[in-house]
Write a protein that holds these residues in place. Structure first.
Motif, short mmCIF file in Angstrom:
data_model
loop_
_atom_site.label_atom_id
_atom_site.label_comp_id
_atom_site.label_asym_id
_atom_site.label_seq_id
_atom_site.Cartn_x
_atom_site.Cartn_y
_atom_site.Cartn_z
N LEU A 133 0.82 -1.21 0.00
CA LEU A 133 0.00 0.00 0.00
C LEU A 133 0.85 1.27 0.00
CD1 LEU A 133 -2.80 -1.05 2.52
CD2 LEU A 133 -2.91 -1.01 0.03
N LYS A 134 2.16 1.11 0.12
CA LYS A 134 3.06 2.26 0.07
C LYS A 134 3.81 2.35 -1.26
CE LYS A 134 3.82 2.50 5.08
NZ LYS A 134 4.84 2.50 6.17
N ASP A 135 3.46 1.48 -2.20
CA ASP A 135 4.11 1.48 -3.50
C ASP A 135 3.82 2.80 -4.22
OD1 ASP A 135 5.42 -0.07 -5.80
OD2 ASP A 135 3.54 0.60 -6.69
N PRO A 136 4.84 3.51 -4.70
CA PRO A 136 4.64 4.82 -5.34
C PRO A 136 3.71 4.77 -6.55
CG PRO A 136 6.96 4.50 -4.82
CD PRO A 136 6.28 3.19 -4.57
N GLU A 137 3.79 3.71 -7.34
CA GLU A 137 2.92 3.60 -8.52
C GLU A 137 1.46 3.45 -8.10
OE1 GLU A 137 4.17 0.58 -11.20
OE2 GLU A 137 6.18 1.43 -11.51
N PHE A 138 1.24 2.66 -7.06
CA PHE A 138 -0.13 2.51 -6.56
C PHE A 138 -0.66 3.83 -6.02
CE2 PHE A 138 -2.44 1.99 -2.47
CZ PHE A 138 -3.69 1.67 -2.99
N LEU A 139 0.13 4.55 -5.24
CA LEU A 139 -0.30 5.82 -4.66
C LEU A 139 -0.62 6.85 -5.74
CD1 LEU A 139 2.21 6.12 -1.68
CD2 LEU A 139 -0.21 5.53 -1.56
N GLU A 140 0.18 6.84 -6.80
CA GLU A 140 -0.06 7.78 -7.90
C GLU A 140 -1.37 7.44 -8.62
OE1 GLU A 140 0.51 11.12 -10.02
OE2 GLU A 140 1.76 10.42 -8.35
N ALA A 141 -1.58 6.15 -8.88
CA ALA A 141 -2.82 5.71 -9.54
C ALA A 141 -4.04 6.01 -8.67
CB ALA A 141 -2.75 4.23 -9.85
N LEU A 142 -3.88 5.86 -7.35
CA LEU A 142 -4.98 6.13 -6.42
C LEU A 142 -5.33 7.61 -6.43
CD1 LEU A 142 -6.79 4.76 -4.28
CD2 LEU A 142 -5.03 5.27 -2.59
N LYS A 143 -4.33 8.48 -6.47
CA LYS A 143 -4.57 9.93 -6.48
C LYS A 143 -5.22 10.38 -7.79
CE LYS A 143 -0.75 11.01 -3.33
NZ LYS A 143 0.59 11.62 -3.20
N GLU A 144 -4.93 9.67 -8.88
CA GLU A 144 -5.50 10.06 -10.17
C GLU A 144 -7.02 9.88 -10.22
OE1 GLU A 144 -3.46 7.91 -13.20
OE2 GLU A 144 -1.60 9.08 -13.02
N TRP A 145 -7.57 9.05 -9.32
CA TRP A 145 -9.03 8.89 -9.27
C TRP A 145 -9.71 10.13 -8.67
CZ3 TRP A 145 -8.97 3.14 -7.30
CH2 TRP A 145 -8.90 2.28 -8.42
N LYS A 146 -8.92 10.98 -7.98
CA LYS A 146 -9.42 12.24 -7.42
C LYS A 146 -10.67 12.04 -6.57
CE LYS A 146 -7.51 14.93 -11.27
NZ LYS A 146 -7.80 15.85 -12.38
N ALA A 147 -10.58 11.10 -5.67
CA ALA A 147 -11.73 10.79 -4.81
C ALA A 147 -11.90 11.83 -3.71
CB ALA A 147 -11.55 9.41 -4.19
N ASP A 148 -13.15 12.08 -3.37
CA ASP A 148 -13.46 12.97 -2.24
C ASP A 148 -13.49 12.20 -0.93
OD1 ASP A 148 -14.15 15.51 -3.74
OD2 ASP A 148 -15.54 14.10 -4.68
N LEU A 149 -13.76 10.88 -1.02
CA LEU A 149 -13.95 10.06 0.19
C LEU A 149 -13.50 8.63 -0.09
CD1 LEU A 149 -15.28 9.85 3.09
CD2 LEU A 149 -17.37 9.15 1.90
N PHE A 150 -12.81 8.02 0.88
CA PHE A 150 -12.48 6.60 0.83
C PHE A 150 -13.40 5.86 1.80
CE2 PHE A 150 -7.67 7.01 -0.38
CZ PHE A 150 -8.05 7.49 -1.63
N VAL A 151 -13.97 4.74 1.36
CA VAL A 151 -14.81 3.88 2.20
C VAL A 151 -14.11 2.53 2.32
CG1 VAL A 151 -17.05 2.79 2.50
CG2 VAL A 151 -16.90 5.05 1.44
N VAL A 152 -13.88 2.09 3.55
CA VAL A 152 -13.13 0.85 3.80
C VAL A 152 -14.03 -0.15 4.54
CG1 VAL A 152 -11.06 -0.17 4.82
CG2 VAL A 152 -11.00 2.18 3.96
N VAL A 153 -14.14 -1.36 3.99
CA VAL A 153 -14.92 -2.43 4.62
C VAL A 153 -14.14 -3.74 4.50
CG1 VAL A 153 -17.09 -3.70 4.67
CG2 VAL A 153 -17.09 -1.29 4.01
N ALA A 154 -13.73 -4.30 5.63
CA ALA A 154 -13.04 -5.59 5.66
C ALA A 154 -11.84 -5.60 4.72
CB ALA A 154 -14.01 -6.72 5.31
N PHE A 155 -10.92 -4.66 4.95
CA PHE A 155 -9.71 -4.58 4.14
C PHE A 155 -8.51 -4.61 5.08
CE2 PHE A 155 -6.87 -2.09 1.14
CZ PHE A 155 -6.77 -3.11 0.21
N ARG A 156 -7.37 -4.20 4.59
CA ARG A 156 -6.15 -4.17 5.38
C ARG A 156 -6.05 -2.87 6.17
NH1 ARG A 156 -2.39 -5.12 0.26
NH2 ARG A 156 -0.70 -4.58 1.70
#
Length: 436
Positions: free
Chosen positions: A171-194
């Protein structure tokens, strides 16, 4: 001397804010009434000129139509109604503002989850019209003889509904973080994850919240549903809270209760919480988007000397039944692990050992237990003694009674009722189970 006046006292600011909402709301209502009355008045005048209604009726048609509303508001005022409660007006204004803003720009959600429990809340968000722009789940795991990729339940749902998916190893991989930011989300919802690192949960401007399958602060950890049943709780529930740097320690938004039946397994409680949790996730998202949510510290939910119970990850050692325990504790352990990962024991006779998973049982105590051991030709039974008539029942002695097995599964076999098992097995004198 009088103390100095603090112009920016928090109470003064709150009162001013409430007054602002009240003023804006009253202005909105006044304009709506004026426009409504004006349209009716013009319509009545036109109808009178055309001869459709009498002149008197045309002039006073607005009075006729608005009279019931005036009477209702007068009655509310006489009875000291809270129709103009400042808190309600503030919340109503926020909802109206949120709906209007939603027409021009939809808030974007990124959903994070893995098992079947996380599918229902995701489906509820989609059906409620929220824009889920992406899903984050675990990487596919190779399993089976062909080592085929085993996809998570959440990924399968996302693919079926054409929702983009990210499956990071770290979850700290730079490529993953960049791809996550590109979604430009206003809110993250977490259910039964890490557990999320700070670099992830601090990305969205509205924050990241988690649905936890327990009434926090009780049962923090990886297996809250299992431990609630194992400990014999009569009530559990679901909680939404904002993620912070601790383990399930963030500010609580909402908690919904759920009763646990005395005979319910963890699988049955899981399904009830999944339905309740889906509703709670949708309500929490709505409240956050409307800026109409309050956060309460978890310590405020602790009553008196209440002791907090943890919910650590389940281990194989926990699943191995210790028959020296009490009948009630073993009964709760079995239903708290059924259907997964399932409590197990080892049935032995001489040099043969069979591993047996147990899914459903009945408690045998008191006179019923005395009658059972007498029917087996015994006056007493040490913990781990197998009690059976070879046809109808299979029980195992505990510290203060016995557990009668009703559903089981031998290694490499299918799950079956005890009667079916006994028809194909010779269980009787000489058989024992390992106590621990």
């Amino acid at each position: 001397q009088n103390p100095p006046i603090r112009l920016f006292d928090s109470r003064f600011i709150q009162a001013a804010e409430a007054f602002d909402y009240f003023t804006v709301f009253i202005l909105q209502i006044s304009v709506l009434f004026f426009v409504f009355c004006w349209v009716i008045d013009i319509t009545g005048t036109k109808l009178a000129r055309d001869g459709a209604v009498g002149a008197f009726s045309g002039v006073f048609i607005s009075t006729y139509i608005l009279l019931p509303t005036g009477l209702y508001l007068t009655w509310q005022a006489i009875n000291d109604s809270s129709i103009f409660n400042l808190g309600n007006l503030k919340n109503g204004f926020k909802k109206i503002t949120s709906k209007i803003m939603g027409i021009f720009k939809k808030n974007r959600i990124v959903y994070m989850g893995t098992p079947e429990f996380a599918v229902a809340p995701l489906d509820a968000l989609i059906k409620s019209g929220y824009e889920v722009v992406g899903v984050v789940t675990v990487a596919d795991k190779a399993s089976g003889r062909g080592l085929k990729g085993n996809e998570s339940a959440v990924k399968k749902y996302a693919v079926e509904h054409n929702i983009p998916v990210l499956q990071p190893i770290s979850l700290k991989d730079p490529e993953f973080l960049e791809a996550l930011k590109e979604w430009k989300a206003d809110l993250f919802v977490v259910v039964a994850f890490r557990m999320l690192p700070k670099v992830v949960w601090e990305i969205p401007k509205m924050g990241t919240f988690n649905l936890h399958a327990a009434l926090l602060p009780q049962y923090r950890g990886a297996a809250p549903i299992n431990w609630a049943v194992i400990n014999g709780e009569k009530t559990t529930g679901v909680t939404t809270f904002m993620i912070d740097e601790g383990m399930d320690t963030g500010g609580i938004m909402y908690r919904y209760d759920c009763k646990i039946g005395p005979d319910e397994t963890v699988g049955e409680v899981h399904d009830k919480l999944m339905a309740i949790g889906s509703e709670l996730v949708v309500n929490t998202v709505e409240a956050i988007f409307e800026n109409n949510v309050e956060f309460r510290p978890q310590k405020s939910f602790i009553q008196g000397s209440e002791i907090l119970k943890p919910a650590p990850k389940l281990t194989r050692e926990l699943c191995h039944i210790d028959w020296r325990s009490s009948t009630k504790d073993i009964y709760n352990l079995i239903r708290g692990l059924s259907p997964y990962p399932a409590a197990f024991t080892e049935l032995t006779k001489e040099d043969k050992t069979l591993q047996m998973k147990i899914y459903r049982t009945e408690m045998i105590t008191g006179d019923e237990y005395s009658s059972m051991i007498a029917s087996c030709g015994l006056s007493s039974a040490a913990p781990g003694t197998v009690l059976s008539d070879g046809k109808r029942f299979l029980a195992i002695a505990t510290a203060d009674g016995a557990i009668s097995v009703t559903e089981l599964q031998l290694a490499g076999k299918k799950r079956m009722a005890v009667e079916d098992f006994l028809r194909g097995s010779r269980i009787g004198e000489g058989h024992r189970v390992k106590c621990c």
